[in-house]
Design a protein around this motif. Structure first.
Motif, mmCIF file in Angstrom:
data_model
loop_
_atom_site.group_PDB
_atom_site.id
_atom_site.type_symbol
_atom_site.label_atom_id
_atom_site.label_comp_id
_atom_site.label_asym_id
_atom_site.label_seq_id
_atom_site.Cartn_x
_atom_site.Cartn_y
_atom_site.Cartn_z
ATOM 1 N N ASN A 189 0.471 -1.534 0.118
ATOM 2 C CA ASN A 189 0.118 -0.072 -0.075
ATOM 3 C C ASN A 189 1.402 0.733 -0.109
ATOM 4 O O ASN A 189 1.689 1.488 0.992
ATOM 5 N N GLY A 190 0.924 1.408 -0.547
ATOM 6 C CA GLY A 190 1.907 3.274 -1.236
ATOM 7 C C GLY A 190 1.742 3.759 -0.755
ATOM 8 O O GLY A 190 2.101 4.953 -0.227
ATOM 9 N N GLU A 191 -0.008 4.496 -0.099
ATOM 10 C CA GLU A 191 -0.095 5.497 0.412
ATOM 11 C C GLU A 191 0.734 5.292 2.116
ATOM 12 O O GLU A 191 0.891 6.501 2.773
ATOM 13 N N LEU A 192 0.395 4.306 2.409
ATOM 14 C CA LEU A 192 0.448 3.992 3.982
ATOM 15 C C LEU A 192 2.447 4.492 3.877
ATOM 16 O O LEU A 192 2.506 4.693 5.134
ATOM 17 N N VAL A 193 2.676 3.627 3.114
ATOM 18 C CA VAL A 193 4.180 3.360 3.099
ATOM 19 C C VAL A 193 4.514 4.763 2.718
ATOM 20 O O VAL A 193 5.728 5.069 3.872
ATOM 21 N N PHE A 194 4.299 5.957 2.214
ATOM 22 C CA PHE A 194 4.746 7.523 1.985
ATOM 23 C C PHE A 194 3.599 8.503 3.702
ATOM 24 O O PHE A 194 5.266 8.509 3.808
ATOM 25 N N GLN A 195 2.945 7.510 4.184
ATOM 26 C CA GLN A 195 3.109 8.262 5.878
ATOM 27 C C GLN A 195 4.288 7.648 6.640
ATOM 28 O O GLN A 195 4.748 8.570 7.835
ATOM 29 N N LEU A 196 4.244 6.569 6.240
ATOM 30 C CA LEU A 196 5.054 5.782 7.761
ATOM 31 C C LEU A 196 6.613 6.932 6.789
ATOM 32 O O LEU A 196 7.223 6.986 8.602
ATOM 33 N N GLN A 197 6.367 6.775 6.274
ATOM 34 C CA GLN A 197 8.102 7.627 5.477
ATOM 35 C C GLN A 197 8.712 8.702 5.840
ATOM 36 O O GLN A 197 8.873 9.193 6.434
ATOM 37 N N GLN A 198 7.267 9.880 6.206
ATOM 38 C CA GLN A 198 7.120 11.058 6.422
ATOM 39 C C GLN A 198 7.273 11.239 7.494
ATOM 40 O O GLN A 198 8.230 11.947 8.084
ATOM 41 N N GLN A 199 6.677 10.211 8.753
ATOM 42 C CA GLN A 199 6.095 10.017 10.079
ATOM 43 C C GLN A 199 7.998 9.738 10.762
ATOM 44 O O GLN A 199 8.668 9.823 11.311
ATOM 45 N N LEU A 200 8.721 8.879 9.897
ATOM 46 C CA LEU A 200 10.149 8.780 10.434
ATOM 47 C C LEU A 200 10.895 9.101 9.812
ATOM 48 O O LEU A 200 11.932 10.131 11.105
ATOM 49 N N LEU A 201 10.892 9.978 8.983
ATOM 50 C CA LEU A 201 11.897 10.993 8.332
ATOM 51 C C LEU A 201 11.916 12.439 9.584
ATOM 52 O O LEU A 201 12.536 12.651 10.062
ATOM 53 N N ALA A 202 10.180 12.528 10.154
ATOM 54 C CA ALA A 202 9.933 13.987 10.784
ATOM 55 C C ALA A 202 10.729 13.420 12.074
ATOM 56 O O ALA A 202 11.171 14.205 13.219
ATOM 57 N N LYS A 203 10.947 12.216 12.534
ATOM 58 C CA LYS A 203 11.790 11.431 14.057
ATOM 59 C C LYS A 203 12.984 12.186 13.965
ATOM 60 O O LYS A 203 13.500 10.880 15.165
ATOM 61 N N GLY A 204 13.749 12.118 12.607
ATOM 62 C CA GLY A 204 14.808 12.327 12.373
ATOM 63 C C GLY A 204 15.517 10.580 11.922
ATOM 64 O O GLY A 204 16.438 10.806 12.205
ATOM 65 N N ILE A 205 14.791 9.879 11.593
ATOM 66 C CA ILE A 205 15.171 8.151 11.950
ATOM 67 C C ILE A 205 15.546 8.269 10.124
ATOM 68 O O ILE A 205 14.218 8.081 9.350
ATOM 69 N N THR A 206 16.985 8.676 9.884
ATOM 70 C CA THR A 206 17.033 8.255 8.193
ATOM 71 C C THR A 206 17.764 7.342 7.399
ATOM 72 O O THR A 206 18.034 7.419 6.146
#
Ligand code: URQ
Ligand code: ZN
Ligand code: ZN
Length: 480
Positions: A189-206
């Motif tokens: 599910n590409g929408e979920l992947v995108f959402q989770l990616q943004q959340q991880l980046l926002a937490k500085g997990i890169t």
């Protein structure tokens, strides 16, 4: 210059059904005779297969040679990638034409056809539907009816790039039914992947360890189930590529248990490699394993092996899509920019023999089924490919079940600086490979010929796939 006839003498033929002692004569690129004590025609080469097996050449139904992706291009091209496959016993690939959104499917198909001219082994194409309008529907018809494209791919992942939404899925699957073509899906599910990616980046997990966190098994299970349900409601068979986890496998097993015609593919990598690779502190090592779906916790591997043995998964592949360390470094500070993809086309057969047949999970005939014959039957290449039978292409591998080798990027033929199976010593190796009756691999001597590969057009219609699905239904209990 005509290719001399080759008589493979003294081997044990192993096909998808059984094993039997027989010589195999190859003339003009085809198998011309199979039997005991065959005469060698004048001028032919005689190869002593001794105590080894003679099997259909492997078919890898999922590769991406020289794919332009995520701002770069996969490092194995159609020549180097198919040559590496021949060195491992794989004699045909099915690669992917992936149009940009809004790009004509026909235009993209012609571009990929040009790239593949250099191939050293035969190849077919799935064509991806990455957008939808009437012109896409029209091009699907032309590709299916005039250019031998029998399967169309749909990426449910890769939002803002090549992702298909439900509207495109429903329209394209419906068009596949009209044509008698087989829809296939990359189920995340590409929408979920995108959402989770943004959340991880926002937490500085890169770093690369974020990659599996952005695509948990539930993301794959949801998409697999959704695609299978859409196929069920519309009434089309469906093929789910690179199943990596129990979640998508369970969606397939449920549907198949209810008689729905669903086919599943598993990658050699997902059967053996787990998600601990992403915890490695070395960025290059972890990034080298970034592919989608990601490698999973170990228990998923047991489920995938059981799925292969039970007949819920019919084919094995590699998703061969290589990127070297400098290319992977694009994602040094942002894991979402690490080009997704790993290699494997050279090692799939040995890895599956060692861990499949060597462990008792698969019989030699089941090995042939899942590395060659099933893919040929599902994608309408059978019996030209995937069979040891008179009239079939002489794509054969002489297999030494007792030979062994240690896999390494230092010695592999793949054009990439990393090997996900690095250091594994495997038993079960190709000692000779014949491609259309030509000896192209012989005890370590690779004589792949640039441009010798041919495009493989495929009939529309679910002929063998239909029969295969029925047979699977009848025999799946046998694999326990
Ligand atoms: O998704 C695919 O199958 C292509 C783009 C290869 N990359 C990957 O990570 N699997
Ligand atoms: Zn994919
Ligand atoms: Zn792929």
């Amino acid at each position: 210059m005509t290719t001399p006839a080759i008589l493979i003498r003294g081997g044990t033929v192993v096909d998808a059904e059984h094993s039997y002692r027989a010589d195999v004569l190859c003339v003009d690129g085809r198998i011309s005779a199979i039997g005991e004590n065959l005469e060698a025609p004048a001028g032919s080469e005689v190869m002593d297969a001794g105590d080894r097996y003679v099997m259909p050449g492997g078919i890898d139904p999922h590769t991406h040679m020289q794919l332009p992706f995520m701002g770069t291009v996969a490092s194995d091209d159609f020549y180097t990638g198919t040559a590496a496959g021949l060195a491992g016993g794989t004699t045909s690939i099915i690669d992917f034409v992936i149009p940009d959104p809004q790009q004509s499917l026909m235009e993209a198909f012609n571009t990929w056809r040009g790239w593949a001219e250099k191939a050293a082994a035969d190849y077919a194409f799935h064509v991806a539907v990455t957008w939808w309008d009437d012109s896409v529907s029209r091009d699907m018809g032309i590709l299916g009816q005039e250019h031998g494209v029998q399967s169309f791919k749909h990426f449910m992942a890769y939002k803002n790039a090549i992702m298909c939404d439900d509207e495109a899925l429903v329209n394209s699957f419906s068009r596949c039914i009209e044509l008698g073509a087989l829809p296939t899906v990359h189920a995340e599910n590409g929408e979920l992947v995108f959402q989770l990616q943004q959340q991880l980046l926002a937490k500085g997990i890169t770093g690369p360890k974020a990659h599996p966190l952005s695509r948990p098994p539930a993301v794959e299970g949801e998409a697999a189930n959704r695609a299978i349900r859409i196929a069920e409601v519309l009434g089309t068979p469906i093929y789910v590529v690179h199943n990596s986890c129990e979640d998508s496998l369970n969606a397939i097993a449920r549907a198949r248990g209810e008689g729905q015609r669903v086919f599943g593919e598993v990658l050699a990598g997902h059967l053996l490699i787990d998600d601990s690779v992403y915890l490695n502190d070395d960025f290059e090592f972890a990034a080298a394993h970034v592919m989608s779906p990601p490698f999973r916790p170990k228990h998923h591997q047991d489920a995938l092996w059981a799925g292969l043995q039970a007949g819920h998964l019919q084919t094995t592949a590699t998703d061969h899509c290589c990127f070297c360390a400098p290319q992977k470094a694009a994602g040094k500070d942002d894991f979402t920019k690490i080009p997704n993809g790993c290699g494997g086309v050279e090692d799939r057969m040995s890895v599956l023999w060692h861990y499949g047949v060597g462990s008792g999970r698969l019989t030699p005939s089941e090995f042939v089924r899942v590395t060659s014959t099933n893919a040929a039957q599902i994608f309408n290449l059978y019996p030209r490919k995937g069979a040891v039978r008179v009239g079939a292409d002489a794509d054969l591998v002489v297999w030494d079940p007792n030979g062994s080798r240690t896999i390494s990027a230092k010695t592999h033929h793949q054009n990439v600086d990393f090997n996900v199976f690095e250091g594994r010593t495997v038993t079960g190796i190709a000692t000779q490979t014949l491609s259309n009756g030509r000896l192209v691999w012989n005890e370590g001597d690779l004589r792949a010929e640039r441009g010798a590969g041919r495009y493989l057009p495929r009939e529309l219609g679910a002929g063998y796939a239909q029969a295969l699905a029925r047979r699977m239904a009848q025999t799946s209990w046998r694999h326990g």
